[in-house]
Design a protein around this motif. Structure first.
Motif, PDB file in Angstrom:
ATOM      1  N   ASP A  66      -1.840  10.310   7.118  1.00 36.95           N
ATOM      2  CA  ASP A  66      -2.056  11.252   6.893  1.00 36.95           C
ATOM      3  C   ASP A  66      -1.025  11.264   5.679  1.00 36.95           C
ATOM      4  N   GLU A  70      -1.520  11.716   2.276  1.00 34.45           N
ATOM      5  CA  GLU A  70      -1.072  13.405   0.787  1.00 34.45           C
ATOM      6  C   GLU A  70      -0.023  13.877   0.776  1.00 34.45           C
ATOM      7  N   LYS A  72       2.512  14.957   2.096  1.00 31.62           N
ATOM      8  CA  LYS A  72       2.478  16.380   3.508  1.00 31.62           C
ATOM      9  C   LYS A  72       4.068  16.389   4.362  1.00 31.62           C
ATOM     10  N   LYS A 175     -10.181   8.239   3.428  1.00 32.68           N
ATOM     11  CA  LYS A 175      -8.714   8.128   2.678  1.00 32.68           C
ATOM     12  C   LYS A 175      -8.228   7.433   1.938  1.00 32.68           C
ATOM     13  N   TYR A 179      -7.621   5.370  -1.909  1.00 27.52           N
ATOM     14  CA  TYR A 179      -6.525   5.241  -1.904  1.00 27.52           C
ATOM     15  C   TYR A 179      -5.609   3.803  -2.528  1.00 27.52           C
TER      16      TYR A 179
END
Length: 333
Positions: A66, A70, A72, A175, A179
């Motif tokens: 994730d 994303e 992050k 997600k 993607y």
């Protein structure tokens, strides 16, 4: 004469897709993910192999993927410096380290960027689930991937609930689908036993992971399950297939499981190449008993010709350079 079987064979569903040398593969998870990635890499498949090091629990696997998708950055509250002045991070394996917090943050961020870029083109994501037990960092109240030998009173060990894991994976899959539309996900439960949890609780842990994998493969058409755990405990039900620690599969067991994987998921041409490449690898490993003989030089030149032919479809540049180096060692060459 009646056929005698000495083990229970694990039936596998025939997939409607196959792997070849154009397939881009990302592995992540327990040490078995690394074993599988190394085996695929040895046969020249395009693999990004467990890039963050070993990740045992499923929530941390989801967190890493994730974070990559994303964009992050690593949680700043989970950095630590050990007694040797090495910086580590509780979400990542000890193979990811640096001499400063900033340097480690940059290293981890680069690795996450590498995963994100590779994921955008990946055909197959292989996730190996190791254990449903995880450690909660008391100070942040977060599930972490690695305690890094920090005193145990700073963590709470807990058995992750089926729903916890399912929610994390479903959020991740939802997600990943937009993607990368072509992405397939293969789940497997690691055949490595976590005996520190005791054998009865290891079975509880593995059962939880197996149920998660089953439900996900039922719900999502692009999620499959490979029974590496079942092959180990049923087809290879004997301690001779374990290493001396009686926990990890032996090299023979690893090869057996990989062969089952290959026979199920690989294109016939890929299997044919693997057989040819095994012969080439044997020749590469050969060392002459009698030094610089004409026979050995002839073998090296023949090997170079084989590699040159293979190079039209697979990158074997490093092997060709090695053979050229050996040929160049011959007197007069």
């Amino acid at each position: 004469m009646k056929e005698i079987k000495l083990s229970t064979e694990v039936a596998q569903e025939v997939p409607d897709w196959k792997i070849d040398h154009h397939t881009k593969i990302l592995t992540i998870g327990s040490c078995f993910a690394e074993v599988l990635g190394n085996q695929l890499g040895d046969f020249k498949f395009d693999v990004l192999n467990n890039p963050m090091g070993t990740v045992f629990n499923p929530l941390t696997i989801c967190k890493i993927l994730d974070s990559a998708v994303e964009e992050k950055r690593p949680n700043p509250a989970l950095f630590l410096q050990n007694p040797d002045q090495i910086w580590l991070h509780h979400d990542f394996h000890s193979s990811q380290w640096a001499h400063g917090q900033g340097a480690l943050d940059a290293l981890l961020s680069d690795k996450l960027d590498e995963i994100r870029e590779f994921l955008s083109e990946t055909d197959l994501l292989v996730i190996t689930l190791g254990t449903a037990y995880a450690y909660r960092h008391r100070k942040t109240n977060l599930i972490v991937g690695n305690c890094h030998k920090v005193p145990s009173d700073r963590f709470i060990k807990e058995l992750l609930h089926f729903d916890q894991i399912m929610i994390a994976f479903e959020q991740l899959i939802q997600k990943l689908i937009p993607y990368n539309r072509k992405l397939r996900i293969m789940l497997t439960v690691s055949p490595v036993r976590h005996t520190r949890d005791t054998l009865p609780l290891n079975q509880v842990s593995k059962s939880t992971l197996r149920l998660v994998a089953h439900r996900l493969s039922e719900k999502y058409k692009h999620v499959d399950y490979f029974p590496s755990y079942e092959i180990m405990v049923d087809e290879l039900r004997d301690y001779r297939f374990y290493k001396e620690d009686l926990i990890h599969p032996s090299a023979v067991a690893e090869e057996y499981i990989f062969n089952a994987f290959a026979q199920t998921y690989m294109e016939p041409d890929a299997l044919k190449f693997m057989k040819e490449w095994a012969s080439v690898r044997d020749s590469l490993a050969h060392r002459p008993l009698h030094g610089f003989t004409s026979g050995h030089l002839k073998m090296l030149k023949s090997l170079w010709s084989k590699l040159n032919a293979i190079s039209r479809s697979v990158d074997v540049s490093s092997e060709m350079e090695e053979v050229e180096r050996r040929i160049g060692e011959f007197p007069g060459m």
